[in-house]
Design an enzyme around this catalytic site. Sequence first.
Site, PDB file in Angstrom:
ATOM      1  N   GLU A 209       0.975  30.625 -23.485  1.00 55.36           N
ATOM      2  CA  GLU A 209       1.636  29.369 -23.802  1.00 55.36           C
ATOM      3  C   GLU A 209       1.042  28.259 -22.953  1.00 55.36           C
ATOM      4  OE1 GLU A 209       5.592  30.861 -23.048  1.00 55.36           O
ATOM      5  OE2 GLU A 209       5.707  29.862 -21.111  1.00 55.36           O
ATOM      6  N   HIS A 247      10.451  27.179 -20.328  1.00 58.27           N
ATOM      7  CA  HIS A 247       9.924  27.957 -19.203  1.00 58.27           C
ATOM      8  C   HIS A 247       9.440  27.007 -18.101  1.00 58.27           C
ATOM      9  CE1 HIS A 247       8.882  31.649 -21.885  1.00 58.27           C
ATOM     10  NE2 HIS A 247      10.122  31.693 -21.439  1.00 58.27           N
TER      11      HIS A 247
END
Lengths: 289, 384
Positions: A209, A247
């Site tokens: 990511e 996150h």
Amino acid sequence: MSILVDKDTRLLVQGVTGREGTFHTRQAIEYGTTVVAGVTPGKGGRIHEGVPVFDTVAEARRATGANASTVFVPPAFAADAIMEAADAGVELVVCIAEGVPTLDMVRVMRFLESRPTRLVGPNCPGIISPGRAKVGIMPGHIHREGPVGVVSRSGTLTYEAVGQLTARGIGQSTAVGIGGDPIIGTPFIDAIRLFEADPETEAIVMMGEIGGTAEEDAARFVREHVRKPVVGFICGQTAPPGRRMGHAGAIIAGGAGTAAEKMKAMEDAGIRVVRSPADIGAAVSSVLG
Amino acid sequence: MKIHEYQAKAILARYGVRVPRGEVAHTAAEARASAASIGGRVVVKAQIHAGGRGKGGGVRLAAGPDEAERIADEILGMMLVTHQTGAEGRRVGKVLIEEGLDIRNELYLGIVIDRKAGLPVLMASTEGGMDIEAVAAATPEKILKEPVVPGIGLQDFQARKLAFGLGLGGRVALDAARFMTALYRAFEDTDASLAEINPFLVTGDDAVYALDAKMNFDDNALGRHPDIRELRDLDEEEPLEVEAGRHGLNYIKLDGNVGCMVNGAGLAMATMDIIKLAGGNPANFLDVGGGANAEQVENAFRILLADESVSAVLVNIFGGIMRCDVVATGVVAAARKLGVAVPVVVRLEGTNAAEAQRILRESGLRFVVADGMGDAARKAVAAA
């Protein structure tokens, strides 16, 4: 074979008497994991979920030969729990907690430098070797045994990839969630190196990511050292810069850490990169031939 | 978490970082009084959580109290547009009035966590007052770096190395080194994620100052810093994001029209990506988290529907510990209670998915049930 956890894993649960610890201890046992001990300071001597509880990790390890630990303590206490397990010589520590302060992790990584313990996480779903052991919070039933190694920074996105594989009848050797924080114990490179060396693993799926450069580092490693086919996906292709996407580690900072850069580095390394998260299963099918 | 310049300077001053004398003013009259008490030339600085304030007209020099009052009157209440605010700009609610200093040399100091090294790193550069990211891209050799081990801290020799490396000499270099040590102590003590002094100033009479100061903090460590948590300014944040945070939801507003509700940050990003690939535009990032219940699902719906540009909703849940039937019950309840008028495409996979499909089918409401992420994205984009 598989990586990191298998039938020889003797699991210890830190924070075993808490709500999360209790629930996931039961789930791990139901899956067939050998859970040998729990640790909750001050609650030693009890039996909880059929597992003996100890006050310290060192004591639990001496008494039961535990060789892996999952950390289910609240994030503010996670660093201490990880270091306690490492100090007791536990070979593998999996930290599930989300929200561990970054400077705590900086200290943990320094502490681990001189010790043989491998840390996976924090902020991760854990590790599963289907049919052998489940050390984490993932739903066991979506997995099946097979030849694909999965490594990912995300939890549910890992389930998504595993779900697509299982639906196609393709099983997994091991699925490792390495965690979504900026500082983690096991980066992509380490997991990929283990999969490359594992005779049962025939193909590798890596899901990255935005944020940081761990995917670029892994791509360089794959180009130089990996002969098995690798399928990759990067989420956050549409994420705005400067915003933390859930996150703690998922942020494009100063123009660096974009999905485009990572996808290019991975493609340049010969990784089969899919644009759409719905295409992971199909891409693995095609590389397995 | 971000804070204002004046708040960062107050924290840094406590650690011995030298900052210009200054006061915060909320009105033009207060600005006048502050300028009078500081004396001489002053600088009027708009306080918003964005960089590039000077170029946007938010930092101006005043010869004395009269001019400070007039400038503050112009800046207060203005919508300040910088490269970091977006086109609509940010409303200025307070200004910092500071003594004007005699600038000889503008340098740069910054501390961030280097993810690769796993350590805080102190960066110093002679290219002060510039966009440091542009400097890093064009002339990386102009940025000096020293990694620091928490607990051991920035050593004096490291600070001296940087100070002399910046071309400073004699007493100024030693003052600069002490300044850096103080800056690092503030960073580590407060669990900062960024501490940036740009520019780091050397005055005509050889004194060093933090002319500007920016500090961001690790959200995960705020629990042990209640004093810093209090510095949060909700006026600087998107109201829907603040509201979402209150319910333990992670929401980020975007520009598109397909609202999404997803469990897990990675899957939520991937859902945004697949909406784009299907030819649409996501209206938001929304992670309901791993343990979401029916109430959370309702909160999530309320927040994403409060964005008026949303013309369809995509619910993408991969149930693990979180059971799909619980989510489906929550979706049905929320749709009933909130009277959802836009099409809702639901994709539920994993634990108890079949039961969830039944709940949606038998609800009497018109959900579009999707099979897989690709199908869900196509249906949501078509419906939007």
